[in-house]
Motif scaffolding. Structure first.
Motif, PDB file in Angstrom:
ATOM      1  N   LEU A  71       0.766  -1.031  -0.061  1.00  0.00           N
ATOM      2  CA  LEU A  71       0.081   0.069   0.098  1.00  0.00           C
ATOM      3  C   LEU A  71       0.978   1.174   0.158  1.00  0.00           C
ATOM      4  O   LEU A  71       2.028   1.283   0.778  1.00  0.00           O
ATOM      5  CB  LEU A  71      -0.903   0.013   1.378  1.00  0.00           C
ATOM      6  CG  LEU A  71      -1.927  -1.067   1.364  1.00  0.00           C
ATOM      7  CD1 LEU A  71      -2.713  -1.129   2.661  1.00  0.00           C
ATOM      8  CD2 LEU A  71      -3.042  -0.992   0.069  1.00  0.00           C
ATOM      9  N   ASN A  72       0.506   2.318  -0.817  1.00  0.00           N
ATOM     10  CA  ASN A  72       0.986   3.434  -0.763  1.00  0.00           C
ATOM     11  C   ASN A  72       1.154   4.221   0.817  1.00  0.00           C
ATOM     12  O   ASN A  72       0.207   4.042   1.293  1.00  0.00           O
ATOM     13  CB  ASN A  72       0.518   4.424  -1.756  1.00  0.00           C
ATOM     14  CG  ASN A  72       0.600   4.006  -3.325  1.00  0.00           C
ATOM     15  OD1 ASN A  72       1.591   3.532  -3.424  1.00  0.00           O
ATOM     16  ND2 ASN A  72      -0.370   4.299  -3.988  1.00  0.00           N
ATOM     17  N   VAL A 120      -3.069   3.512  19.114  1.00  0.00           N
ATOM     18  CA  VAL A 120      -3.433   4.415  20.180  1.00  0.00           C
ATOM     19  C   VAL A 120      -3.923   5.750  19.685  1.00  0.00           C
ATOM     20  O   VAL A 120      -4.213   6.564  20.141  1.00  0.00           O
ATOM     21  CB  VAL A 120      -2.414   4.739  21.316  1.00  0.00           C
ATOM     22  CG1 VAL A 120      -2.191   3.513  22.120  1.00  0.00           C
ATOM     23  CG2 VAL A 120      -0.892   5.226  20.724  1.00  0.00           C
ATOM     24  N   LYS A 121      -3.607   5.895  18.094  1.00  0.00           N
ATOM     25  CA  LYS A 121      -3.961   7.096  17.511  1.00  0.00           C
ATOM     26  C   LYS A 121      -5.265   6.966  17.009  1.00  0.00           C
ATOM     27  O   LYS A 121      -5.825   8.118  16.363  1.00  0.00           O
ATOM     28  CB  LYS A 121      -2.882   7.180  16.437  1.00  0.00           C
ATOM     29  CG  LYS A 121      -1.586   7.425  16.838  1.00  0.00           C
ATOM     30  CD  LYS A 121      -0.539   7.803  15.788  1.00  0.00           C
ATOM     31  CE  LYS A 121       0.963   8.124  16.581  1.00  0.00           C
ATOM     32  NZ  LYS A 121       1.931   8.232  15.427  1.00  0.00           N
ATOM     33  N   GLY A 122      -6.003   5.934  16.767  1.00  0.00           N
ATOM     34  CA  GLY A 122      -7.482   5.825  16.552  1.00  0.00           C
ATOM     35  C   GLY A 122      -7.617   5.742  14.974  1.00  0.00           C
ATOM     36  O   GLY A 122      -6.560   5.420  14.249  1.00  0.00           O
ATOM     37  N   ALA A 123      -8.692   6.193  14.716  1.00  0.00           N
ATOM     38  CA  ALA A 123      -9.316   6.426  13.248  1.00  0.00           C
ATOM     39  C   ALA A 123      -8.409   6.991  12.203  1.00  0.00           C
ATOM     40  O   ALA A 123      -8.288   6.636  11.020  1.00  0.00           O
ATOM     41  CB  ALA A 123     -10.895   6.569  13.228  1.00  0.00           C
ATOM     42  N   TYR A 128      -7.551   4.374   6.974  1.00  0.00           N
ATOM     43  CA  TYR A 128      -6.876   3.781   5.561  1.00  0.00           C
ATOM     44  C   TYR A 128      -6.563   2.596   5.376  1.00  0.00           C
ATOM     45  O   TYR A 128      -6.943   2.072   4.381  1.00  0.00           O
ATOM     46  CB  TYR A 128      -5.508   4.771   5.332  1.00  0.00           C
ATOM     47  CG  TYR A 128      -4.839   4.432   4.235  1.00  0.00           C
ATOM     48  CD1 TYR A 128      -5.189   5.117   3.049  1.00  0.00           C
ATOM     49  CD2 TYR A 128      -3.572   3.853   4.125  1.00  0.00           C
ATOM     50  CE1 TYR A 128      -4.514   4.932   1.864  1.00  0.00           C
ATOM     51  CE2 TYR A 128      -2.979   3.754   2.761  1.00  0.00           C
ATOM     52  CZ  TYR A 128      -3.382   4.303   1.928  1.00  0.00           C
ATOM     53  OH  TYR A 128      -2.648   4.114   0.579  1.00  0.00           O
ATOM     54  N   ILE A 129      -6.011   1.837   6.515  1.00  0.00           N
ATOM     55  CA  ILE A 129      -5.597   0.561   6.158  1.00  0.00           C
ATOM     56  C   ILE A 129      -6.828  -0.583   6.020  1.00  0.00           C
ATOM     57  O   ILE A 129      -6.966  -1.447   5.424  1.00  0.00           O
ATOM     58  CB  ILE A 129      -4.597   0.110   7.244  1.00  0.00           C
ATOM     59  CG1 ILE A 129      -3.052   0.987   7.136  1.00  0.00           C
ATOM     60  CG2 ILE A 129      -4.120  -1.602   7.232  1.00  0.00           C
ATOM     61  CD1 ILE A 129      -2.288   0.564   8.146  1.00  0.00           C
ATOM     62  N   LYS A 130      -7.739  -0.273   7.103  1.00  0.00           N
ATOM     63  CA  LYS A 130      -8.954  -0.810   7.390  1.00  0.00           C
ATOM     64  C   LYS A 130      -9.693  -0.869   6.006  1.00  0.00           C
ATOM     65  O   LYS A 130     -10.196  -2.019   5.391  1.00  0.00           O
ATOM     66  CB  LYS A 130      -9.814  -0.424   8.386  1.00  0.00           C
ATOM     67  CG  LYS A 130      -9.571  -0.672   9.679  1.00  0.00           C
ATOM     68  CD  LYS A 130     -10.605  -0.261  10.550  1.00  0.00           C
ATOM     69  CE  LYS A 130     -10.623  -0.654  12.085  1.00  0.00           C
ATOM     70  NZ  LYS A 130     -11.530  -0.225  12.957  1.00  0.00           N
TER      71      LYS A 130
END
Length: 381
Positions: A71-72, A120-123, A128-130
């Motif tokens: 992934l980029n 710990v940084k959340g959404a 992006y990865i999800k």
């Protein structure tokens, strides 16, 4: 003409022999570049540091890991499950993806596989990865549905999927929005400096009258019209230097593309230079002394620059303030540059340029009228 050139040369000599004036007129405008660079210069592409824990250790899970690595803007590293908490807590990783045992079997059975994303940084990091991971797993689930529970058929479909000759190539387009924002903020700061520089140079008329230098000059074969015209020429020369130096440093040193051809940008800025000179002469005409001229500059120039959007986007201001901005020359100049960045031609923006020229003409006419009527400065014109 000879007398005017002498006055211009004398004024320029006094300016460039004074280090404080060089700093004020030439170097201070460059501060706008530093401010805009600090505000927008660190907003380039960022990478998501991702750790992958493959507890399944199958062909499908390994290919999934490779997909994530491809992934980029994602940098991946393999790690053990015991390292996840420490890596995330220390900030070495933005997130960790854990492929649980049975990941491949769940896909082959048409079930939702177990995938953990720890962060710990959340959404702002995981979304992006999800999105890409869910799409990839969805494609594999479609193969399972087509195989109808037959592992042999699934394996065949999966191999064909992995070896598919159909490829999608992607090309990244350069995001110029940050450069455009930096240009607008730099120009906005430059506009305020130009206004203040013009005001300071025109204020010299009053200062020279106060210290009696003006009357000594008038004893020579020089009249008030030539004296004021020389001041206008000096103003234009200084502001031309300011514009050229600022744009050159911005584009050549900092590598900030203005999105507008260099000489076209200078031409547009020259229209505002006329506005600056006209406004400075109006202030000089209405001021009774140099102190009151300085007070009028602060009262007029800084607030109008704030309202016109020189330091922040005008769109974030209340509607009432935006309507006021439409009556300010700084707004018309910034709007012209913004439209040029969008690809409009200079000829299609003739209304903006005519409006700027109209501002300049009105200011000059007011200054001439006031000079001619004022007892304090009637000898200037």
């Amino acid at each position: 003409m000879k007398e005017i050139m002498w006055l211009v040369a004398n004024s320029l000599r006094s300016i460039f022999l004074n280090k404080r004036r060089i700093f004020a007129y030439v170097l201070v405008p460059l501060l706008g570049i530093f401010i805009s660079f600090m505000a927008y210069g660190n907003t380039g592409p960022t990478f998501i540091n991702t750790g992958i824990v493959d507890l399944d250790q199958t062909t499908i899970s390994q290919n999934t890991s490779r997909f994530i690595s491809g992934l980029n803007n994602v940098k991946t590293s393999k790690l053990a499950e015991s390292e996840v908490k420490n890596k995330i807590a220390s900030g070495a990783l933005d997130c960790a993806i854990i492929l649980e045992p049975g990941f491949s079997q769940a896909i082959m059975d048409g079930e939702k596989p177990e995938v953990q994303i720890v962060s710990v940084k959340g959404a702002q990091v995981t979304t992006y990865i999800k999105a890409y991971l869910n799409n990839y797993i969805g494609n594999l689930s479609s193969l399972s549905t087509a195989a109808n529970g037959d592992n042999t058929v699934f394996n065949t479909l999966y191999q064909n999927y992995q070896n598919s000759e159909f490829k999608v190539s992607t090309h990244s387009l350069k995001d110029t929005s940050n450069n455009n924002d930096m240009t607008i903020q730099t120009i906005g700061f430059l506009l305020m400096i130009m206004l203040n520089s013009a005001g300071g140079l025109s204020e010299l008329i009053l200062k020279e009258k106060e210290n009696r230098t003006y009357f000594r000059i008038m004893s020579a074969p020089i009249d008030g019209k030539k004296y004021v015209l020389s001041n206008v020429i000096v103003n234009m020369i200084i502001m031309t230097i300011q514009v050229v130096v600022t744009l050159t440093v911005m584009t050549k040193v900092f590598g900030i593309s203005a999105g507008v051809p260099f000489w076209e940008m200078i031409g547009v800025m020259m229209f505002f230079s006329l506005v600056s000179v006209g406004l400075s002469l109006v202030i000089t005409a209405f001021a009774t002394n140099s102190n009151s001229a300085g007070a009028l500059q602060n009262l007029i120039m800084t607030p109008t620059c704030l309202l016109a959007g020189c330091f922040w986007p005008v769109e974030i201001m209340p509607k009432a303030a935006q309507k006021i901005a439409d009556f300010l020359p700084q707004r018309w100049l910034l709007d012209t540059i913004s439209e040029l960045q969008k690809g409009h031609t200079l000829s299609s923006l003739s209304l903006n340029l005519v409006t700027l020229l109209a501002f300049a003409l009105v200011f000059f006419m007011i200054a001439i009228y006031k000079f001619s009527r004022s007892n304090n400065v009637r000898s200037f014109i």
